[in-house]
Enzyme design. Structure first.
Site, PDB file in Angstrom:
ATOM      1  N   GLU A   1       0.252   4.638 -13.289  1.00  0.00           N
ATOM      2  CA  GLU A   1      -0.044   3.709 -14.373  1.00  0.00           C
ATOM      3  C   GLU A   1       0.591   2.337 -14.120  1.00  0.00           C
ATOM      4  OE1 GLU A   1       1.144   6.749 -14.833  1.00  0.00           O
ATOM      5  OE2 GLU A   1      -0.591   7.787 -15.699  1.00  0.00           O
TER       6      GLU A   1
ATOM      7  N   PRO B   1       3.729  12.090   0.268  1.00  0.00           N
ATOM      8  CA  PRO B   1       3.931  12.887  -0.943  1.00  0.00           C
ATOM      9  C   PRO B   1       4.038  11.997  -2.179  1.00  0.00           C
ATOM     10  CG  PRO B   1       5.382  13.635   0.824  1.00  0.00           C
ATOM     11  CD  PRO B   1       4.777  12.336   1.274  1.00  0.00           C
TER      12      PRO B   1
ATOM     13  N   MET C   1       8.892   3.707  -0.761  1.00  0.00           N
ATOM     14  CA  MET C   1       8.236   3.431  -2.035  1.00  0.00           C
ATOM     15  C   MET C   1       7.470   2.107  -1.976  1.00  0.00           C
ATOM     16  SD  MET C   1       8.833   6.001  -3.907  1.00  0.00           S
ATOM     17  CE  MET C   1       8.205   5.334  -5.448  1.00  0.00           C
ATOM     18  N   GLY C   2       6.326   2.090  -2.634  1.00  0.00           N
ATOM     19  CA  GLY C   2       5.595   0.846  -2.810  1.00  0.00           C
ATOM     20  C   GLY C   2       4.765   0.400  -1.627  1.00  0.00           C
ATOM     21  N   GLU C   3       4.530   1.278  -0.650  1.00  0.00           N
ATOM     22  CA  GLU C   3       3.798   0.854   0.545  1.00  0.00           C
ATOM     23  C   GLU C   3       2.469   1.572   0.725  1.00  0.00           C
ATOM     24  OE1 GLU C   3       6.699  -0.898   3.827  1.00  0.00           O
ATOM     25  OE2 GLU C   3       6.749   1.296   3.803  1.00  0.00           O
TER      26      GLU C   3
ATOM     27  N   PRO D   1      -8.773   6.780  -6.315  1.00  0.00           N
ATOM     28  CA  PRO D   1      -9.365   6.642  -4.978  1.00  0.00           C
ATOM     29  C   PRO D   1      -9.776   5.222  -4.622  1.00  0.00           C
ATOM     30  CG  PRO D   1     -11.052   7.335  -6.496  1.00  0.00           C
ATOM     31  CD  PRO D   1      -9.785   7.166  -7.321  1.00  0.00           C
ATOM     32  N   LEU D   2      -9.528   4.264  -5.517  1.00  0.00           N
ATOM     33  CA  LEU D   2     -10.088   2.925  -5.312  1.00  0.00           C
ATOM     34  C   LEU D   2      -9.316   2.093  -4.299  1.00  0.00           C
ATOM     35  CD1 LEU D   2     -11.152   2.059  -8.955  1.00  0.00           C
ATOM     36  CD2 LEU D   2     -12.578   2.838  -7.055  1.00  0.00           C
ATOM     37  N   GLU D   3      -8.040   2.387  -4.085  1.00  0.00           N
ATOM     38  CA  GLU D   3      -7.296   1.631  -3.071  1.00  0.00           C
ATOM     39  C   GLU D   3      -7.857   1.880  -1.671  1.00  0.00           C
ATOM     40  OE1 GLU D   3      -3.122   2.285  -3.609  1.00  0.00           O
ATOM     41  OE2 GLU D   3      -2.997   0.770  -5.181  1.00  0.00           O
TER      42      GLU D   3
END
Length: 420
Positions: free
Chosen positions: A59, A267, A309-311, A336-338
């Site tokens: 989110e 993960p 994280m964040g990659e 799935p849009l990324e």
């Protein structure tokens, strides 16, 4: 009456919730930091804020384009982002730095929410997707705070669950100023469980407005060179316990036909990084962890563990084929849009009820493959590696679906600004 019993139950459960939080914090210190905020003891705000509530990582990522747009439209109005999980809070900080304020969401007891609202003084509450917290909504409405449910989705399963507690849910929905639903089906379900017709609009999903910056594209290109530009690389992203082994077994089958193939596995939860690494090694696979610098083993490894994280968006761009996790088990799937925005074929397991509208559009646009098992996943990836033309066509189709559905973000921002 049901709201009263809900609040009473949460009050009784609260000591045990805090005890569990402390217990988790023994091995994961981030889980227990700033625990006072969860009871509403948050830093007071000098001026009213736009409060954006995003429960966890997914989110928070979905909220990012919206928050950026709100900051552009109203640079003088502070934004407070809240999350329930440490990973969600950390992701928000990684995305925005000091551009916004951060806090953990208060537990949904009357006292905790009241303290929180009195301290932060929200001028608007923006809730991502479908987080219907009774006291958060009721106490915000009592203070005349406009409440927005953005990117709202409601699966048939969730709607049936809410219908069982209609006397609790219906008043909450009637307190919401605007519900910006992702699709007609979502809007219809919100109306069925009690939302006011004049408060519901269909705007589409702001997740289609995903942006891939030049910086991320450059980082992806550099990583691909490290991994091996000529070898086939596929990614299994946001995987959960119960499907990692299935994915690793699928990769073993893929390597029988394509010995040089590389699996990038990411993960969903950081506390499982070590377990997945050990599982892969126990299966005889050569593992390289992204977080471990200096090994220079990327071009020789068989499994590359994305344990940072964040990659994730950057990692997608270094691959050829994407499998989106949480779908081989009954978790409901993830966004799935990324990968679709990178123009690559998107694979998923059968359990995608959390994103049914998005997956339906990708399927209709012929950019999606549903694989029901480890064996089916292995066969699909193997075939796409062998048939580059089919893979490229599916990738173009997936990207076309993303581009055709852009535009929800501006509709949502306009709707919020008009009503604040």
């Amino acid at each position: 009456m049901l709201h009263f019993f809900y609040s009473l139950f949460f009050r009784i459960a609260l000591p045990f919730v805090l005890l569990r939080l402390w217990w988790i914090g023994r091995t994961n210190p981030d889980a227990f930091v700033r625990w006072q905020e969860r009871l509403g003891y948050v830093e007071a705000s000098d001026e009213p804020v736009i409060w954006v509530h995003a429960v966890s990582v997914g989110e928070t990522i979905a909220a990012a384009p919206l928050v950026k747009a709100l900051l552009r439209r109203n640079p003088d109005v502070p934004v407070l982002m809240t999350a329930m999980t440490p990973t969600g809070s950390a992701r928000a900080k990684a995305l925005f730095g000091d551009q916004v304020r951060y806090a953990f969401s208060p537990y949904d007891t009357p006292g905790a929410v009241r303290r929180f609202v009195d301290r932060v003084r929200p001028r608007a509450l923006v809730i991502m997707e479908t987080e219907l917290w009774p006291n958060m909504i009721a106490l915000s409405e009592q203070r005349d705070v406009p409440i927005f449910l953005i990117n709202a989705r409601l699966s048939a399963r969730s709607a049936r669950g809410y219908e069982r507690v209609a006397s609790l849910v219906r008043p909450l929905l009637r307190n919401i100023t605007w519900i910006a639903a992702q699709a007609d089906e979502d809007a219809g379900r919100f109306l069925r469980i009690g939302a006011r017709p004049e408060s519901v609009s269909v705007t589409g999903s702001i997740k289609f407005d995903v942006e891939i910056s030049d910086e991320i594209r450059s980082a992806s290109s550099g990583l691909r060179q490290q991994l091996g530009a000529g070898r086939p690389v596929w990614i299994a992203a946001s995987t959960h316990e119960g499907e990692d082994r299935q994915i690793l077994e699928a990769h073993q089958q893929i390597m029988l036909k394509h010995p040089g193939a590389l699996l990038v596995i990411v993960p969903r939860h950081p506390e499982r990084f070590d377990d997945v690494a050990e599982m892969a090694r126990s299966m005889g696979l050569v593992v390289q962890r992204r977080s471990v610098a200096g090994e220079n083993n990327e071009s020789r490894c068989q499994v590359y563990l994305g344990d940072t994280m964040g990659e994730l968006l950057m990692l997608y761009g270094a691959c050829d084929i994407a499998f989106v996790g949480g779908s081989l088990i009954e978790r409901g799937g993830h966004n799935p849009l990324e990968p679709a925005a990178w123009g690559m074929p998107v694979l998923s397991g059968p359990h995608i009820f959390n994103f049914e509208t998005i997956y339906s559009r990708l399927d209709a646009g012929e950019g999606l493959y549903i694989t029901s098992s480890s064996e089916a996943l292995a066969a699909c990836v193997t075939q796409l590696i062998a048939d580059k033309g089919a893979a490229e066509k599916a990738g173009r189709n997936a990207l076309a679906v993303v581009n055709a559905n852009r535009g929800a973000l501006e509709k949502v921002v306009d709707g919020i600004v008009e009503r604040v």
